[in-house]
Design a protein around this motif. Sequence first.
Motif, short mmCIF file in Angstrom:
data_model
loop_
_atom_site.label_atom_id
_atom_site.label_comp_id
_atom_site.label_asym_id
_atom_site.label_seq_id
_atom_site.Cartn_x
_atom_site.Cartn_y
_atom_site.Cartn_z
N ALA A 51 60.54 -98.53 20.48
CA ALA A 51 60.32 -99.07 18.79
C ALA A 51 61.21 -98.37 17.82
CB ALA A 51 58.87 -98.58 18.31
N GLY A 56 54.67 -105.29 10.07
CA GLY A 56 53.92 -105.28 11.15
C GLY A 56 52.56 -105.84 11.14
N PHE A 70 57.49 -106.51 13.26
CA PHE A 70 57.33 -105.96 14.48
C PHE A 70 55.47 -106.27 14.68
CE2 PHE A 70 54.75 -102.28 13.05
CZ PHE A 70 55.10 -102.21 11.54
#
Length: 166
Positions: A152, A50, A78
Motif C-alpha cells: 500500500a 477507501g 483503495f
Amino acid sequence: MKALVAYYSDTGNTEKLARGIYEGVEQAEKEILPIKEVKNVEGCDIIFCGFPVQSHSVPGKAVAFIKGIPKGKKLAFFATHGSLRGGQLAIQAFYYALSLASKITVLGTFGCRGKVKSGIIDALMNKAEHRSWAIEAQGAVGHPDEGDLEDARAWAGEMIAKARAS
Ligand SMILES: Cc1cc2nc3c(=O)[nH]c(=O)nc-3n(C[C@H](O)[C@H](O)[C@H](O)COP(=O)(O)O)c2cc1C
C-alpha cells in the motif's frame, strides 16, 4: 501537492490500510480523515478514498462521499475485503466505485484482504448470496498484514507520482 486520505471503516481494517497509504505519501502536504469528517476537498490535488467492500459493493456512506467529489479532481481508490485479493468479487466493487466517479480522473485502485469477524462469517455462510465470499473470507485472518501495508505504501508513492505527472 496536497493529498487527502479519506476512509470509511466499520471494524478498523480500512483505517489500518489508510494509515499505510498515508505513510506512503511523501514530499506532499497530507491529511488523513474518516470521510464523515471531511469538510472540503477543494484544496486537494489527490484524494485517496477507501472503503470496505460490503455485499459485493461500496457502502452507502462511501457512495455519498464519492458522488460529492467535484469534477476535475484526481482520485485513487483503495478497499479491504474478505474475499481474495485481485478476485472477481473485489473487482466488482471497484467497477462500481469507478462508475460513481465517471467525471473524475481515477489514477488507480488498490485492494487487499481484511479479516472478517467470525460471527459475521458464521451468520452469512447460510445465505446463498453471501456464501461465496464468506467461504473465501475465512482465509483473511490477520489482514491487512505488514506485506499488505508495504504494498500500500508503494502504491501510494506511485499514485503521487502519477498525480504530479498528469
Ligand atoms: C455487512 C458486511 C458485508 C460484507 N460483504 C463483503 C463482500 O461482499 N465481499 C467481501 O469480500 N467482503 C465482504 N465483507 C468483509 C469486509 O469487506 C472486510 O472484513 C473489510 O476488511 C472490513 O473493513 P473495515 O474493518 O474497514 O470495516 C463484508 C463485511 C460486512 C460486515
